[in-house]
Design an enzyme around this catalytic site. Sequence first.
Site, PDB file in Angstrom:
ATOM      1  N   MET A  45      13.752  23.524   4.744  1.00  0.00           N
ATOM      2  CA  MET A  45      13.091  22.991   3.558  1.00  0.00           C
ATOM      3  C   MET A  45      14.065  22.271   2.627  1.00  0.00           C
ATOM      4  O   MET A  45      13.787  21.183   2.141  1.00  0.00           O
ATOM      5  CB  MET A  45      12.388  24.136   2.813  1.00  0.00           C
ATOM      6  CG  MET A  45      11.533  23.665   1.659  1.00  0.00           C
ATOM      7  SD  MET A  45      10.730  25.030   0.801  1.00  0.00           S
ATOM      8  CE  MET A  45       9.412  25.439   1.943  1.00  0.00           C
ATOM      9  N   TYR A 102      16.907  29.600  11.508  1.00  0.00           N
ATOM     10  CA  TYR A 102      15.815  30.469  11.942  1.00  0.00           C
ATOM     11  C   TYR A 102      15.613  30.420  13.445  1.00  0.00           C
ATOM     12  O   TYR A 102      15.623  29.342  14.035  1.00  0.00           O
ATOM     13  CB  TYR A 102      14.504  30.030  11.278  1.00  0.00           C
ATOM     14  CG  TYR A 102      14.531  30.104   9.778  1.00  0.00           C
ATOM     15  CD1 TYR A 102      14.615  31.334   9.120  1.00  0.00           C
ATOM     16  CD2 TYR A 102      14.455  28.951   9.016  1.00  0.00           C
ATOM     17  CE1 TYR A 102      14.624  31.397   7.730  1.00  0.00           C
ATOM     18  CE2 TYR A 102      14.449  29.012   7.632  1.00  0.00           C
ATOM     19  CZ  TYR A 102      14.543  30.231   7.001  1.00  0.00           C
ATOM     20  OH  TYR A 102      14.541  30.277   5.636  1.00  0.00           O
ATOM     21  N   LYS A 151       0.850  -1.200   0.000  1.00  0.00           N
ATOM     22  CA  LYS A 151       0.000   0.000   0.000  1.00  0.00           C
ATOM     23  C   LYS A 151       0.884   1.249   0.000  1.00  0.00           C
ATOM     24  O   LYS A 151       2.102   1.168   0.231  1.00  0.00           O
ATOM     25  CB  LYS A 151      -0.908  -0.020   1.236  1.00  0.00           C
ATOM     26  CG  LYS A 151      -0.157   0.010   2.571  1.00  0.00           C
ATOM     27  CD  LYS A 151      -1.069  -0.361   3.730  1.00  0.00           C
ATOM     28  CE  LYS A 151      -0.296  -0.357   5.035  1.00  0.00           C
ATOM     29  NZ  LYS A 151      -1.088  -0.931   6.151  1.00  0.00           N
ATOM     30  N   ARG A 161     -10.282  -0.600  14.360  1.00  0.00           N
ATOM     31  CA  ARG A 161     -10.115   0.146  13.120  1.00  0.00           C
ATOM     32  C   ARG A 161     -11.077  -0.490  12.119  1.00  0.00           C
ATOM     33  O   ARG A 161     -12.204  -0.776  12.479  1.00  0.00           O
ATOM     34  CB  ARG A 161      -8.653   0.074  12.653  1.00  0.00           C
ATOM     35  CG  ARG A 161      -7.868   1.292  13.040  1.00  0.00           C
ATOM     36  CD  ARG A 161      -6.433   1.335  12.572  1.00  0.00           C
ATOM     37  NE  ARG A 161      -6.038   0.353  11.570  1.00  0.00           N
ATOM     38  CZ  ARG A 161      -4.825   0.299  11.013  1.00  0.00           C
ATOM     39  NH1 ARG A 161      -3.917   1.196  11.363  1.00  0.00           N
ATOM     40  NH2 ARG A 161      -4.510  -0.613  10.126  1.00  0.00           N
TER      41      ARG A 161
HETATM   42  C1  LIG Z   1      -0.311  -1.888   6.851  1.00  0.00           C
HETATM   43  C2  LIG Z   1      -0.883  -3.213   7.187  1.00  0.00           C
HETATM   44  C3  LIG Z   1      -0.072  -4.337   7.277  1.00  0.00           C
HETATM   45  C4  LIG Z   1       1.450  -4.263   7.215  1.00  0.00           C
HETATM   46  O1  LIG Z   1       1.920  -3.700   8.414  1.00  0.00           O
HETATM   47  P1  LIG Z   1       3.500  -3.597   8.739  1.00  0.00           P
HETATM   48  O2  LIG Z   1       3.541  -3.096  10.132  1.00  0.00           O
HETATM   49  O3  LIG Z   1       4.048  -2.572   7.796  1.00  0.00           O
HETATM   50  O4  LIG Z   1       4.084  -4.918   8.538  1.00  0.00           O
HETATM   51  C5  LIG Z   1      -0.676  -5.575   7.431  1.00  0.00           C
HETATM   52  N1  LIG Z   1      -2.014  -5.676   7.542  1.00  0.00           N
HETATM   53  C6  LIG Z   1      -2.851  -4.609   7.499  1.00  0.00           C
HETATM   54  C7  LIG Z   1      -4.310  -4.793   7.642  1.00  0.00           C
HETATM   55  C8  LIG Z   1      -2.301  -3.339   7.330  1.00  0.00           C
HETATM   56  O5  LIG Z   1      -3.108  -2.271   7.321  1.00  0.00           O
END
Ligand SMILES: *Cc1c(COP(=O)(O)O)cnc(C)c1O
Length: 350
Positions: free
Chosen positions: A291, A243, A34, A128
């Site tokens: 930056m 800064y 992803k 979630r």
């Molecule tokens: C992002 C995600 C993973 C991978 O998680 P990592 O900590 O990067 O290994 C696996 N399963 C779900 C549902 C995720 O959202």
Amino acid sequence: MSAARLTIDLDALARNHAALAAAAPGAEIAPVVKSDGYGLGAAIVGRRLWAEGARSFFVARLAEGQDLRRALGDRAARIYVLDGVGPDDAGPLAEADLTPVINSLACAWRWRPTGRPAALHVDTGMNRLGLAAADVERVRDLPIAHVMSHLACAAAPDDALNGQQRERFAAVRALFPDARASLAASAGIFLGEAYWFDAVRPGICLYGGGPRERPDPRFAAVARLEAPILQLRDLKAGDFVSYGRAFVADRPMRIALVAAGYTDGFIRGAARGKASVCVGGVAARVLTVSMDMLAVDVSDATCAREGDPVELLGQNAPLDDLAAAAGTVAHECLVRLSSRAERVYVGAVD
Ligand SMILES: *Cc1c(COP(=O)(O)O)cnc(C)c1O
């Protein structure tokens, strides 16, 4: 070297894939690609992982799935879309031969008319995405090819929630005896065999992060960010840098101004957390991040010269250390790596 460069080492990716396969023998490694392969390029990462034997992949969004399908061409990969089925998504998902992860009853009703296989995400305590366990009965007539859940505290092996989630997942899984099952992401793999089921879903360890949010020698850096020294400068005690007098020298010191900043994905808050980078094999503390520029302390790196490359992230400047300094996770450090730095892939793609 004249500008920031991001080198992505596909052989390191392959070694990390092999290390995960060795850590969970018998389980399928289903890479999570992803967010554009954690910022490193899902198309190329996906093709290399296919060449390493991966056959199932997870993305978050429909568009990521469509892009990955295109990149994989006629390779018959199973691509799971974690977001599920949005109101207008069933057609496009089916057209690209993507397998949605059903997270809710609404997703299930949208997908049912296609008659196509789906994955099912059941919430076991993370709160979630995921169908409530109480609703699972209502989707048992769907062709569920894969049942999954996600662990909330897997980076903390002693947390009792891990075992509770595992038990709840095992109970749900038993309702779908013909489906494959997965529970563990990177951290979960290292909770042991009881967490592997049929497949595991690693992300960060593939890309070089440790499973416990600290550097782990079993996983090699895949991303290396380097940038040249633009200028060296000697400071007296009391001199400041940048800064608002962001850094004030308490002793005479030599600093290097390096040609990368938060535009290139070097998180600004990492200076406050005393991040360090590597100059000629010597650690150099990051003093300020702006930056387009970093100021680093090269008092100990006496060999440093203008034009020399500085390793900002990589084998000698570990991802998990940068994440800790920046008060974030390795995942965020990777996805921040912007497109400004020149990208170079090393190692075969296919
Ligand atoms: C992002 C995600 C993973 C991978 O998680 P990592 O900590 O990067 O290994 C696996 N399963 C779900 C549902 C995720 O959202």
